[in-house]
Write an enzyme that holds these catalytic residues in place. Structure first.
Site, short mmCIF file in Angstrom:
data_model
loop_
_atom_site.label_atom_id
_atom_site.label_comp_id
_atom_site.label_asym_id
_atom_site.label_seq_id
_atom_site.Cartn_x
_atom_site.Cartn_y
_atom_site.Cartn_z
N ASN A 7 0.87 -1.17 0.00
CA ASN A 7 0.00 0.00 0.00
C ASN A 7 0.90 1.22 0.00
O ASN A 7 1.44 1.62 1.03
CB ASN A 7 -0.89 -0.03 1.25
CG ASN A 7 -1.89 1.11 1.27
OD1 ASN A 7 -1.87 1.98 0.40
ND2 ASN A 7 -2.75 1.12 2.27
N LYS A 14 3.38 0.76 3.07
CA LYS A 14 3.00 -0.29 4.03
C LYS A 14 3.04 -1.62 3.31
O LYS A 14 2.62 -1.69 2.14
CB LYS A 14 1.55 -0.06 4.50
CG LYS A 14 1.46 0.76 5.76
CD LYS A 14 0.03 0.65 6.29
CE LYS A 14 -0.50 2.01 6.63
NZ LYS A 14 -1.90 2.18 6.60
N ARG A 91 -2.62 -2.17 -3.38
CA ARG A 91 -3.88 -1.48 -3.12
C ARG A 91 -3.90 -0.19 -3.93
O ARG A 91 -2.93 0.58 -3.91
CB ARG A 91 -3.98 -1.13 -1.63
CG ARG A 91 -5.22 -0.34 -1.36
CD ARG A 91 -5.12 0.47 -0.11
NE ARG A 91 -6.35 1.21 0.08
CZ ARG A 91 -6.42 2.37 0.73
NH1 ARG A 91 -5.34 2.90 1.25
NH2 ARG A 91 -7.57 2.99 0.86
N HIS A 181 -13.49 2.18 0.24
CA HIS A 181 -13.42 1.00 1.13
C HIS A 181 -14.02 -0.24 0.49
O HIS A 181 -14.49 -1.14 1.19
CB HIS A 181 -14.19 1.23 2.46
CG HIS A 181 -13.72 2.39 3.26
ND1 HIS A 181 -14.59 3.34 3.77
CD2 HIS A 181 -12.49 2.76 3.66
CE1 HIS A 181 -13.90 4.23 4.44
NE2 HIS A 181 -12.62 3.92 4.40
N HIS A 210 -18.57 0.06 7.54
CA HIS A 210 -17.12 0.16 7.77
C HIS A 210 -16.92 1.48 8.53
O HIS A 210 -16.95 2.56 7.93
CB HIS A 210 -16.38 0.17 6.43
CG HIS A 210 -14.90 0.37 6.56
ND1 HIS A 210 -13.98 -0.63 6.27
CD2 HIS A 210 -14.16 1.44 6.95
CE1 HIS A 210 -12.76 -0.18 6.49
NE2 HIS A 210 -12.84 1.09 6.89
N ARG A 243 -13.46 14.14 8.70
CA ARG A 243 -14.22 14.49 7.48
C ARG A 243 -15.68 14.78 7.80
O ARG A 243 -16.27 14.11 8.66
CB ARG A 243 -14.12 13.35 6.46
CG ARG A 243 -12.76 13.26 5.82
CD ARG A 243 -12.61 12.05 4.93
NE ARG A 243 -11.72 11.06 5.49
CZ ARG A 243 -11.50 9.86 4.99
NH1 ARG A 243 -12.14 9.49 3.91
NH2 ARG A 243 -10.67 9.02 5.57
N GLU A 386 -8.30 -6.08 4.82
CA GLU A 386 -8.14 -5.63 3.44
C GLU A 386 -6.90 -6.26 2.79
O GLU A 386 -6.91 -6.58 1.60
CB GLU A 386 -8.07 -4.11 3.39
CG GLU A 386 -9.45 -3.50 3.61
CD GLU A 386 -9.44 -2.03 3.98
OE1 GLU A 386 -9.05 -1.72 5.12
OE2 GLU A 386 -9.80 -1.21 3.14
#
Ligand code: AMP
Length: 401
Positions: A7, A14, A91, A181, A210, A243, A386
């Site tokens: 990722n 990551k 990802r 997601h 999620h 957010r 994920e």
């Protein structure tokens, strides 16, 4: 087969190395602050051995070399050579309308990921850099697969993804709901169907929640997403850590005029200074906000209350969209760990026979049914994974070659 899941962010990389024979994580780590003076790597092997060091990583290329050193040569090494890595799964946040499923990387696919940076500037470009750097390190012999956060939502019907603005903006700029997601919603909805013994059942209706620092809810009917709360970008829906979720656009233009804000400043305010943080003034972290609320902080309590209320409204709207629900699933940091949020959300569905077993609901972060045996709708905690979902897609594509 061992699969490396990657990722790549703007200044981080990551990774997890997963053994797909038993789906166990062999090692995971993070190359952080790529491009900065104090770039560093933190790596952990399955048996607890660790490797951490400051390493100069001016670009993602050095980050890949560093992660390979961690995997193959460091004190916490887990493999003996490159050859043990059978495939790499990346990802990717945005697949636009172009990618409706995961696919094998070739030059054209890599270029398309880069082209889609317009829709996700903070994400797709670093993903592209990750693919390029990975190819440099591994050559083209090791297959790479891209797995998109938006792909699962590509089954939404037009009525769910077209916004109520002039259609020409969809035609000209592809402005529409894409969702986010998706890998997580897909993974937990598939797990849910498996737990219920209803895999492949076209009538199965699941609402997947999620709820983490970023948060979204999806309506999944017969294994396909029919609606989702995230929009053109991962800002829409309900309040998150920082957010805003959906806000009357006129309120935003009004504030922008009053405060002389540019569109970018407005976007920054909605993305980084709103949600739990903006309302509570305490923190973007659910634990901090809940702790402040418990100490009597009104704004923190209000932030908690708004989040739970808005989640319930989305769940309700998706039950309406599917004309019913067989299951509601909670996942991600808050969804898996906050029993109060789950109880408060589910209370709104007592009218349709949702009953929570409060003892089971105390469980955190485990795959468990938390509804009572006589509940008309099943309610589950299903921890998302994920990385495993990306590795599974990667394996499936590589096996089909
Ligand atoms: P995620 O983005 O999925 O990592 O989720 C992060 C969010 O999960 C943060 O707001 C955390 O406060 C929240 N979270 C993690 N653990 C817990 C917990 N034990 N109780 C309540 N919230 C938690």
């Amino acid at each position: 087969m061992k699969i490396l899941v990657v990722n790549a962010g703007s200044s981080s990389l990551k990774y997890q190395l997963i053994d797909m024979d038993n789906e166990q994580v062999i090692a995971k780590g993070l190359c952080d602050k790529i491009g900065l003076e104090d770039s560093n790597v933190k790596h952990k092997a399955f048996d607890g051995r660790e490797y951490a060091a400051e390493v100069k990583m001016p670009t993602h290329s050095e980050a890949f070399e560093t992660l390979m050193y961690a995997l193959i040569e460091s004190d916490a090494k887990v493999i003996d050579s490159y050859d043990e890595i059978g495939a790499i799964g990346h990802r990717v946040v945005h697949g636009g309308t172009y990618f409706d499923k995961s696919c094998l990387v070739d030059d054209e696919v890599a270029e398309k990921v880069e082209e889609l940076r317009e829709l996700a500037p903070l994400h797709n470009h670093p993903h592209y850099l990750g693919i390029v750097a990975c190819t440099k390190t591994f050559g083209k012999e090791v297959p790479q697969v891209v797995v998109f956060d938006t792909a699962f939502h590509q089954t939404m019907p037009e009525k769910a993804y077209i916004f109520g603005i002039p259609y020409e903006y969809y035609e000209k700029y592809k402005v529409r709901r894409y969702g986010a997601h998706g890998t997580s919603h897909k993974y937990v909805s598939e797990r849910c169907a498996a737990i219920m013994g209803r895999e492949g059942d076209k009538d199965l209706k699941i609402v997947t929640c999620h709820i983490g620092n970023g948060a979204s809810i999806s309506a999944v009917k017969g294994g396909e997403c029919v609606d989702t709360s995230m929009g053109f970008t991962p800002l829409d829906g309900f309040i998150m850590g920082t957010r805003s979720g959906g806000v009357d656009p006129s309120a935003l233009t009004y504030i922008a005029n009053k405060e002389n804000m540019t569109p970018d400043q407005l976007s920054d305010m909605c993305n980084k200074k709103s949600g739990l943080l903006g309302i509570s003034g305490v923190s973007s972290d659910n634990r901090d906000v809940s702790a402040a609320a418990a100490e009597g902080n009104h704004r923190a309590a209000l932030a908690n209350e708004i989040q739970r209320y808005q989640i319930a409204k989305f769940v309700g709207s998706y039950i309406a969209a599917m004309n019913g629900a067989d299951a509601i699933v909670f996942t991600a940091g808050i969804g898996e760990n906050d029993p109060v949020l789950r109880t408060e959300v589910c209370k709104h569905f007592e009218y349709m026979g949702v009953k929570i077993d409060e003892e089971k609901n105390k469980i955190r972060g485990e795959e468990v049914e938390i509804s009572t045996p006589d509940s008309k709708v099943k309610v589950y905690i299903i921890p998302t994974n994920e990385e495993l979902a990306i590795a599974k897609d990667t394996l499936a594509i590589v096996n089909s070659l």
